[in-house]
Design a protein around this motif. Sequence first.
Motif, PDB file in Angstrom:
ATOM      1  N   PRO A 248       0.860  -1.198   0.000  1.00  0.00           N
ATOM      2  CA  PRO A 248       0.000   0.000   0.000  1.00  0.00           C
ATOM      3  C   PRO A 248       0.888   1.237   0.000  1.00  0.00           C
ATOM      4  CG  PRO A 248      -0.549  -1.522   1.806  1.00  0.00           C
ATOM      5  CD  PRO A 248       0.786  -1.920   1.271  1.00  0.00           C
ATOM      6  N   ALA A 249       0.655   2.114  -0.951  1.00  0.00           N
ATOM      7  CA  ALA A 249       1.510   3.298  -1.058  1.00  0.00           C
ATOM      8  C   ALA A 249       0.701   4.464  -1.596  1.00  0.00           C
ATOM      9  CB  ALA A 249       2.700   3.037  -1.986  1.00  0.00           C
ATOM     10  N   PHE A 250       0.883   5.618  -1.004  1.00  0.00           N
ATOM     11  CA  PHE A 250       0.220   6.803  -1.521  1.00  0.00           C
ATOM     12  C   PHE A 250       0.654   7.032  -2.964  1.00  0.00           C
ATOM     13  CE2 PHE A 250       0.304   7.674   3.104  1.00  0.00           C
ATOM     14  CZ  PHE A 250      -1.070   7.745   3.303  1.00  0.00           C
ATOM     15  N   SER A 251      -0.327   7.350  -3.801  1.00  0.00           N
ATOM     16  CA  SER A 251      -0.057   7.508  -5.233  1.00  0.00           C
ATOM     17  C   SER A 251       0.914   8.635  -5.520  1.00  0.00           C
ATOM     18  CB  SER A 251      -1.373   7.793  -5.980  1.00  0.00           C
ATOM     19  OG  SER A 251      -2.264   6.718  -5.827  1.00  0.00           O
ATOM     20  N   ILE A 368       4.799   0.680   4.104  1.00  0.00           N
ATOM     21  CA  ILE A 368       6.015   1.495   3.998  1.00  0.00           C
ATOM     22  C   ILE A 368       5.787   2.913   4.507  1.00  0.00           C
ATOM     23  CG2 ILE A 368       6.957   0.148   2.086  1.00  0.00           C
ATOM     24  CD1 ILE A 368       5.983   2.338   0.191  1.00  0.00           C
ATOM     25  N   GLY A 369       4.675   3.134   5.192  1.00  0.00           N
ATOM     26  CA  GLY A 369       4.388   4.479   5.685  1.00  0.00           C
ATOM     27  C   GLY A 369       3.553   4.451   6.943  1.00  0.00           C
ATOM     28  N   TYR A 370       3.293   5.631   7.457  1.00  0.00           N
ATOM     29  CA  TYR A 370       2.513   5.813   8.675  1.00  0.00           C
ATOM     30  C   TYR A 370       1.039   5.527   8.407  1.00  0.00           C
ATOM     31  CZ  TYR A 370       0.189   8.298  12.507  1.00  0.00           C
ATOM     32  OH  TYR A 370      -0.615   8.628  13.557  1.00  0.00           O
ATOM     33  N   CYS A 371       0.367   4.895   9.361  1.00  0.00           N
ATOM     34  CA  CYS A 371      -1.074   4.674   9.294  1.00  0.00           C
ATOM     35  C   CYS A 371      -1.721   5.286  10.533  1.00  0.00           C
ATOM     36  CB  CYS A 371      -1.410   3.185   9.223  1.00  0.00           C
ATOM     37  SG  CYS A 371      -0.997   2.421   7.646  1.00  0.00           S
ATOM     38  N   ALA A 372      -2.587   6.258  10.316  1.00  0.00           N
ATOM     39  CA  ALA A 372      -3.236   6.953  11.428  1.00  0.00           C
ATOM     40  C   ALA A 372      -4.189   6.022  12.169  1.00  0.00           C
ATOM     41  CB  ALA A 372      -3.995   8.174  10.908  1.00  0.00           C
ATOM     42  N   LYS A 373      -4.391   6.303  13.432  1.00  0.00           N
ATOM     43  CA  LYS A 373      -5.346   5.543  14.223  1.00  0.00           C
ATOM     44  C   LYS A 373      -6.727   5.619  13.593  1.00  0.00           C
ATOM     45  CE  LYS A 373      -3.092   5.889  18.757  1.00  0.00           C
ATOM     46  NZ  LYS A 373      -3.207   6.385  20.147  1.00  0.00           N
ATOM     47  N   GLY A 374      -7.431   4.501  13.650  1.00  0.00           N
ATOM     48  CA  GLY A 374      -8.773   4.463  13.094  1.00  0.00           C
ATOM     49  C   GLY A 374      -8.827   3.985  11.659  1.00  0.00           C
ATOM     50  N   LEU A 376      -7.878   1.334   8.382  1.00  0.00           N
ATOM     51  CA  LEU A 376      -7.735  -0.106   8.185  1.00  0.00           C
ATOM     52  C   LEU A 376      -6.268  -0.518   8.288  1.00  0.00           C
ATOM     53  CD1 LEU A 376      -8.768  -2.899   7.413  1.00  0.00           C
ATOM     54  CD2 LEU A 376      -8.779  -2.162   5.008  1.00  0.00           C
ATOM     55  N   GLY A 377      -5.381   0.304   7.748  1.00  0.00           N
ATOM     56  CA  GLY A 377      -3.957  -0.001   7.848  1.00  0.00           C
ATOM     57  C   GLY A 377      -3.498  -0.114   9.290  1.00  0.00           C
ATOM     58  N   HIS A 378      -3.972   0.779  10.136  1.00  0.00           N
ATOM     59  CA  HIS A 378      -3.605   0.748  11.551  1.00  0.00           C
ATOM     60  C   HIS A 378      -4.119  -0.526  12.215  1.00  0.00           C
ATOM     61  CE1 HIS A 378      -4.060   1.827  15.877  1.00  0.00           C
ATOM     62  NE2 HIS A 378      -2.860   2.347  15.676  1.00  0.00           N
ATOM     63  N   ARG A 379      -5.321  -0.964  11.836  1.00  0.00           N
ATOM     64  CA  ARG A 379      -5.885  -2.168  12.447  1.00  0.00           C
ATOM     65  C   ARG A 379      -5.083  -3.406  12.054  1.00  0.00           C
ATOM     66  NH1 ARG A 379     -10.568   0.828  11.299  1.00  0.00           N
ATOM     67  NH2 ARG A 379     -11.023  -0.252   9.338  1.00  0.00           N
ATOM     68  N   LEU A 380      -4.625  -3.455  10.811  1.00  0.00           N
ATOM     69  CA  LEU A 380      -3.794  -4.578  10.398  1.00  0.00           C
ATOM     70  C   LEU A 380      -2.447  -4.563  11.106  1.00  0.00           C
ATOM     71  CD1 LEU A 380      -4.477  -4.761   6.549  1.00  0.00           C
ATOM     72  CD2 LEU A 380      -5.018  -6.512   8.246  1.00  0.00           C
ATOM     73  N   LEU A 381      -1.863  -3.394  11.234  1.00  0.00           N
ATOM     74  CA  LEU A 381      -0.548  -3.299  11.866  1.00  0.00           C
ATOM     75  C   LEU A 381      -0.588  -3.622  13.357  1.00  0.00           C
ATOM     76  CD1 LEU A 381       0.914  -0.144  10.073  1.00  0.00           C
ATOM     77  CD2 LEU A 381       1.760  -2.489   9.934  1.00  0.00           C
ATOM     78  N   ARG A 382      -1.708  -3.341  14.007  1.00  0.00           N
ATOM     79  CA  ARG A 382      -1.789  -3.674  15.429  1.00  0.00           C
ATOM     80  C   ARG A 382      -2.110  -5.149  15.663  1.00  0.00           C
ATOM     81  NH1 ARG A 382      -7.408  -0.496  17.097  1.00  0.00           N
ATOM     82  NH2 ARG A 382      -8.864  -2.034  16.230  1.00  0.00           N
ATOM     83  N   GLY A 383      -2.355  -5.895  14.571  1.00  0.00           N
ATOM     84  CA  GLY A 383      -2.506  -7.337  14.689  1.00  0.00           C
ATOM     85  C   GLY A 383      -3.920  -7.865  14.744  1.00  0.00           C
ATOM     86  N   ASP A 384      -4.905  -7.083  14.305  1.00  0.00           N
ATOM     87  CA  ASP A 384      -6.284  -7.583  14.284  1.00  0.00           C
ATOM     88  C   ASP A 384      -6.348  -8.852  13.444  1.00  0.00           C
ATOM     89  OD1 ASP A 384      -6.735  -5.262  15.649  1.00  0.00           O
ATOM     90  OD2 ASP A 384      -8.444  -4.621  14.429  1.00  0.00           O
ATOM     91  N   SER A 385      -7.000  -9.886  13.969  1.00  0.00           N
ATOM     92  CA  SER A 385      -7.087 -11.162  13.254  1.00  0.00           C
ATOM     93  C   SER A 385      -8.239 -11.195  12.265  1.00  0.00           C
ATOM     94  CB  SER A 385      -7.242 -12.318  14.253  1.00  0.00           C
ATOM     95  OG  SER A 385      -8.406 -12.138  15.051  1.00  0.00           O
ATOM     96  N   ASP A 404      10.198   1.217   7.825  1.00  0.00           N
ATOM     97  CA  ASP A 404      10.148   2.683   7.830  1.00  0.00           C
ATOM     98  C   ASP A 404      11.180   3.299   6.899  1.00  0.00           C
ATOM     99  OD1 ASP A 404      12.539   2.312   9.161  1.00  0.00           O
ATOM    100  OD2 ASP A 404      11.832   3.037  11.093  1.00  0.00           O
ATOM    101  N   VAL A 405      11.864   2.473   6.094  1.00  0.00           N
ATOM    102  CA  VAL A 405      12.922   3.022   5.244  1.00  0.00           C
ATOM    103  C   VAL A 405      12.371   3.953   4.174  1.00  0.00           C
ATOM    104  CG1 VAL A 405      14.531   1.114   5.626  1.00  0.00           C
ATOM    105  CG2 VAL A 405      12.889   0.991   3.723  1.00  0.00           C
ATOM    106  N   LEU A 406      11.078   3.828   3.864  1.00  0.00           N
ATOM    107  CA  LEU A 406      10.472   4.713   2.881  1.00  0.00           C
ATOM    108  C   LEU A 406       9.504   5.697   3.516  1.00  0.00           C
ATOM    109  CD1 LEU A 406      10.088   2.308  -0.140  1.00  0.00           C
ATOM    110  CD2 LEU A 406      11.061   4.593  -0.266  1.00  0.00           C
ATOM    111  N   SER A 407       9.557   5.801   4.824  1.00  0.00           N
ATOM    112  CA  SER A 407       8.768   6.838   5.472  1.00  0.00           C
ATOM    113  C   SER A 407       9.312   8.194   5.046  1.00  0.00           C
ATOM    114  CB  SER A 407       8.848   6.710   6.995  1.00  0.00           C
ATOM    115  OG  SER A 407       8.285   7.854   7.616  1.00  0.00           O
ATOM    116  N   ALA A 408       8.405   9.061   4.623  1.00  0.00           N
ATOM    117  CA  ALA A 408       8.841  10.377   4.144  1.00  0.00           C
ATOM    118  C   ALA A 408       8.930  11.404   5.262  1.00  0.00           C
ATOM    119  CB  ALA A 408       7.885  10.870   3.060  1.00  0.00           C
ATOM    120  N   HIS A 409       8.639  10.992   6.495  1.00  0.00           N
ATOM    121  CA  HIS A 409       8.724  11.896   7.646  1.00  0.00           C
ATOM    122  C   HIS A 409      10.095  11.793   8.306  1.00  0.00           C
ATOM    123  CE1 HIS A 409       4.689  13.569   8.329  1.00  0.00           C
ATOM    124  NE2 HIS A 409       4.227  12.456   7.806  1.00  0.00           N
TER     125      HIS A 409
END
Length: 465
Positions: A248-251, A368-374, A376-385, A404-409
């Motif tokens: 998943p990557a921002f266009s 490869i980037g930050y996912c804000a709370k709330g 779907l990306g955040h839910r997958l990263l926190r381990g939702d089954s 985080d090697v491609l984090s732009a922050h």
Amino acid sequence: MKLTIHGAARQVTGSMHLLEVGQYKILIDCGLDYEKDRSVQSNENFPFNPGDIDVVVLTHAHIDHSGNLPTLLRLGFNGQILCTPPTADLTELLLFDSVSIFMRKAQTKGRYGKAKGKFNTNSQPLYLQKHVMDTVERFVTIGFNRPFKVNGDIELTFIPVGHLLGAAAAVFKINDHGVEKSIAFTGDIGRKNYPVLNDPEALPPVDYLVSESTYGGRFHSKGKSVEETLVEVIEKCCIKEQGRMIIPAFSIGRTQSLVFALNKIFSSGLLPPVKVFVDSPMASIATGVFRNYHNLVNQEAQDFYKNSGDEFEFDNLTYVENLKDSRQVSNYFEPCIIISSAGMLEGGRIQDHLFYNIQNYYCTILFIGYCAKGTLGHRLLRGDSIVHIKDRDLAVYATIKQTDVLSAHGDHEDLMNTVKQQDKSSLKSVFLVHGETESMQALADSLDFEGYKTIIPEKGVSYEI
């Protein structure tokens, strides 16, 4: 002079800061707030009269900084929007894409409400294409490091900060009733040695600094380059396991940097050829914008272009244009890499790829980037089954990875260095925004230790400066 933080206060999204110089009102950024279960419609509840805003200054194109501009115009704003030329072009793409997302969600909610025999008050889009067209007409572009007179008392200069093509810190010099004052808004600060983008430039001395804090208290991984990290993950997933990788990557921004990194990997023979699909029409258009502003990409990308050709094209790379071809990607059973948007999984074609692959044991989803709370990306990263995708609850069998090697922050060290460029004896206050509370506090603690006065403002609180 008065500063009010109306958005990204103790959270990441929804950047919106009001600077008042006498009766003149400047809004710095006007982003969508989509955290803490806020409905889209809640973004139209501005804490001020949009018609009272004299000018908007936009630091960069990302939707959490630009995404509510059409709502501002729809509700009465009638001034100019100042930004860099690439920011104007990229923002136009993102805003039209937002309309498409709003319309899809409205249609889905509308059908659901009708089926239940209920009226759904949230089914109306926040804004329409005509509002985006009105917004685009308001853009006035300013080059980097070129002072611009906003009015007789206010001068604005855009300083490059990396992070995204065209991204800038907004630096103001102000004559406030005969007293010279200066304040800088960092926008989002990039990191050094990032693919395609230049390093952030140092900010000039200012009296006040409004700084993002996304990676406060966190440090980027060190030791492995972008290419080394990607080679390791791709080799395991696509070469040894003969599986598929979904990224998943921002266009806009992230995809171009990722494609350039993959180009270097495959063109240098670090891995055998693997089919790569970029499934995002907006990514294709945005890549054209990057080509148009090739003088603003970093020296490495310019040198690659001179020596090897287009950094955004290589063998086995396919830009997927239409929806029919996108669906065919799911029927491609050879090992492959699928790059699709959006990066936080909150819409776009990425949801189709997730829907068909989230239960595939031979699929790796690489964030490869930050996912804000709330999100779907955040839910997958926190381990939702189990996650909800396209009206279905699906078990997660795919491998979830993050790098985080491609984090732009910029990370904690980068944020600290940005502030430490300022003389602590003359910098009166640092206002921390655009970060989770714990990140802001970690950054504030480090800055306080260094002798800087920091403030973590609450939403809507005004400060006389």
